[in-house]
Design an enzyme around this catalytic site. Sequence first.
Site, PDB file in Angstrom:
ATOM      1  CB  VAL A  11      -0.994   0.127   1.042  1.00 58.48           C
ATOM      2  CG1 VAL A  11      -1.690   1.167   1.494  1.00 58.48           C
ATOM      3  CG2 VAL A  11      -1.929  -1.171   0.920  1.00 58.48           C
ATOM      4  CE  LYS A 205      -9.750  -2.333   3.011  1.00 56.50           C
ATOM      5  NZ  LYS A 205      -9.254  -2.541   1.585  1.00 56.50           N
ATOM      6  CG  LEU A 251     -21.677 -12.609  -8.250  1.00 62.73           C
ATOM      7  CD1 LEU A 251     -22.931 -12.352  -8.926  1.00 62.73           C
ATOM      8  CD2 LEU A 251     -21.896 -13.302  -6.792  1.00 62.73           C
ATOM      9  CB  CYS A 261      -6.957  -7.630   2.328  1.00 64.58           C
ATOM     10  SG  CYS A 261      -5.692  -6.442   2.154  1.00 64.58           S
ATOM     11  CE  LYS A 264      -4.849  -7.464   6.990  1.00 66.02           C
ATOM     12  NZ  LYS A 264      -5.665  -6.071   7.139  1.00 66.02           N
ATOM     13  CE  LYS A 321      -5.936  -9.901  -7.530  1.00 69.48           C
ATOM     14  NZ  LYS A 321      -6.452  -8.457  -7.308  1.00 69.48           N
TER      15      LYS A 321
HETATM   16  P1  NAD Z   1       2.991  -4.753   3.925  1.00 67.46           P
HETATM   17  O1  NAD Z   1       3.413  -5.640   4.991  1.00 67.46           O
HETATM   18  O2  NAD Z   1       3.316  -4.805   2.546  1.00 67.46           O
HETATM   19  O3  NAD Z   1       3.761  -3.203   4.173  1.00 67.46           O
HETATM   20  C1  NAD Z   1       3.851  -2.958   5.416  1.00 67.46           C
HETATM   21  C2  NAD Z   1       5.275  -1.944   5.494  1.00 67.46           C
HETATM   22  O4  NAD Z   1       5.403  -1.275   6.739  1.00 67.46           O
HETATM   23  C3  NAD Z   1       6.500  -3.090   5.715  1.00 67.46           C
HETATM   24  O5  NAD Z   1       7.624  -2.519   4.550  1.00 67.46           O
HETATM   25  C4  NAD Z   1       7.145  -2.716   7.157  1.00 67.46           C
HETATM   26  O6  NAD Z   1       8.404  -2.957   7.140  1.00 67.46           O
HETATM   27  C5  NAD Z   1       6.673  -1.278   7.259  1.00 67.46           C
HETATM   28  N1  NAD Z   1       6.710  -1.070   8.658  1.00 67.46           N
HETATM   29  C6  NAD Z   1       6.211  -1.899   9.869  1.00 67.46           C
HETATM   30  N2  NAD Z   1       6.351  -1.126  10.978  1.00 67.46           N
HETATM   31  C7  NAD Z   1       6.986   0.155  10.477  1.00 67.46           C
HETATM   32  C8  NAD Z   1       7.378   1.179  11.550  1.00 67.46           C
HETATM   33  N3  NAD Z   1       7.236   1.338  12.610  1.00 67.46           N
HETATM   34  N4  NAD Z   1       7.978   2.227  10.987  1.00 67.46           N
HETATM   35  C9  NAD Z   1       8.185   2.396   9.358  1.00 67.46           C
HETATM   36  N5  NAD Z   1       7.763   1.160   8.538  1.00 67.46           N
HETATM   37  C10 NAD Z   1       7.137   0.246   9.227  1.00 67.46           C
HETATM   38  O7  NAD Z   1       1.651  -4.429   4.289  1.00 67.46           O
HETATM   39  P2  NAD Z   1       0.415  -3.970   3.181  1.00 67.46           P
HETATM   40  O8  NAD Z   1      -0.053  -4.938   2.225  1.00 67.46           O
HETATM   41  O9  NAD Z   1       1.037  -2.502   2.428  1.00 67.46           O
HETATM   42  O10 NAD Z   1      -0.608  -3.327   4.004  1.00 67.46           O
HETATM   43  C11 NAD Z   1      -0.592  -2.296   4.919  1.00 67.46           C
HETATM   44  C12 NAD Z   1      -2.016  -1.921   5.553  1.00 67.46           C
HETATM   45  O11 NAD Z   1      -2.784  -1.689   4.510  1.00 67.46           O
HETATM   46  C13 NAD Z   1      -2.617  -3.195   6.161  1.00 67.46           C
HETATM   47  O12 NAD Z   1      -3.409  -2.491   7.306  1.00 67.46           O
HETATM   48  C14 NAD Z   1      -3.693  -3.763   5.236  1.00 67.46           C
HETATM   49  O13 NAD Z   1      -4.591  -4.292   5.500  1.00 67.46           O
HETATM   50  C15 NAD Z   1      -3.987  -2.411   4.279  1.00 67.46           C
HETATM   51  N6  NAD Z   1      -4.435  -2.685   2.981  1.00 67.46           N
HETATM   52  C16 NAD Z   1      -3.586  -3.603   2.274  1.00 67.46           C
HETATM   53  C17 NAD Z   1      -3.864  -3.865   0.846  1.00 67.46           C
HETATM   54  C18 NAD Z   1      -3.323  -4.871  -0.052  1.00 67.46           C
HETATM   55  O14 NAD Z   1      -3.897  -5.356  -1.150  1.00 67.46           O
HETATM   56  N7  NAD Z   1      -2.088  -5.176   0.417  1.00 67.46           N
HETATM   57  C19 NAD Z   1      -5.209  -3.078   0.260  1.00 67.46           C
HETATM   58  C20 NAD Z   1      -5.541  -2.230   1.244  1.00 67.46           C
HETATM   59  C21 NAD Z   1      -5.443  -2.030   2.419  1.00 67.46           C
END
Ligand code: NAD
Length: 438
Positions: A11, A205, A251, A261, A264, A321
């Site tokens: 993200v 969300k 569907l 996502c 969880k 996916k």
């Molecule tokens: P991710 O694990 O790919 O990335 C998270 C990043 O945060 C990692 O690089 C990690 O090193 C970093 N991090 C952790 N603690 C930190 C800190 N204290 N300081 C700086 N960096 C730190 O996770 P993601 O898939 O990007 O998901 C992030 C959030 O977005 C989650 O809540 C997820 O549910 C939500 N989200 C994800 C998606 C998706 O498709 N992946 C879509 C929408 C929402």
Amino acid sequence: MDLCIIGSGYVGLVSGACFAEVGHHVICVDNDQKKVDKLQRGEIPIYEPGLEELVHRNVAARRLRFTNSIEDGLDHSQVVFIAVPTPPQSDGSVDLTYIERVAREIAGVLKPGQYRVIVDKSTVPVKTGEKVADTIRRYNKDAEFDVVSNPEFLREGCAVPDLMNPDRIVVGSSSQRATDLMKQIYEPFRAPILVTDLNSAELIKHAANSFLSLKISYINAVAAICEASGADVEMVADGIGMDKRIGRNFLNAGLGYGGSCFPKDVKAFIAISRQLGTPFALLEEVERINATMLDRFIDKVRGALWVLKDKKIAVWGLTFKPDTDDVRNSVAIELVNKLVAEGAQVSAYDPKGAEKAVEWGLIDPTKVRLTKTPADATDGAEALLLATEWKEFANADLAEVKKRMHTPLVFDGRNHFNPETMRQLGFTYYAVGRPAAV
Ligand code: NAD
């Protein structure tokens, strides 16, 4: 505008690159030094179509840079996005330790007179924004800030187009000053902006992802009825989906939802509703249906091969996916590991996910033969199982595949192939919720 993104994962990195692309100056922060080093060297730690070019272009234009220092990020940015993980705990509730830690770190570096908008982009339970604000205030009495919720709806595999052309942007805020800044940031995207209170934005969300998961489980339950009655779930889904009130998206019958996502977020919404004293039992059924899909699929394979021990089985797809390298909570990986546990000799191919599956310890390469091409995985195979619907598989030379296989038996876990084509090619073909083609 000057923006900071804390957390440079799927993200954070894609959001940062897209914000830079529309002209903002973005600093992406991550506390994983290896990731920051890679990004500073121009290497992209994740696969997402279009991302590499976007990052390189904006780094070269000096609109995007990477650091491990939150202080650096906050000093140079008026708006600070949080995009750190919010993983599930064993009881399904959300582990908010990453968010809390970032809130404390922000409090530690915010200087007097430095007004900042702290925007939560991570998926968090309703009321988290209030707790983030309390935490910053507790650790920094002089901090001047507002907290905003701005949930992210991107889909991995098409994250760049999703971010550049969103259906809507949700901004949960109780401060006009913060709302105005958010509108300014998103103005270039020309998408509808829905301004809500903080709690509603957070809830949107979880409610959205749970609803999409519900659609998947709904069609999978219908698929089971189709199998029992001889109907074809693809036709049924078309017939349902042509109704504009319902829509055809999500569907698609198959092995069920996976990834980082949906599983969880459904679990989290169940836990949140329970904690609030308003249990959401419907979502427990969504989970139950989802959990049965893989076992139903393997039962079908057993129905044809009888004993799986020592059988040579090819699996196409490891990612959760297509068009991503993300293998977190992938049903395809679960499938491979269940087959291995039964003693099958599994050969697997995935266009992007194999490396991470091994690196993250999700697949044991001493037990699974990972191949360089889809056809290689099918050498001598007694069955081919399709677990992820990559386009590459639809375009594969299936006549060649049939020649290489010991037995031309295909189990399509994503209804990716055309049954009639498979029949004409001489395969015995099983899909999900559709009559077998023999
Ligand atoms: P991710 O694990 O790919 O990335 C998270 C990043 O945060 C990692 O690089 C990690 O090193 C970093 N991090 C952790 N603690 C930190 C800190 N204290 N300081 C700086 N960096 C730190 O996770 P993601 O898939 O990007 O998901 C992030 C959030 O977005 C989650 O809540 C997820 O549910 C939500 N989200 C994800 C998606 C998706 O498709 N992946 C879509 C929408 C929402």
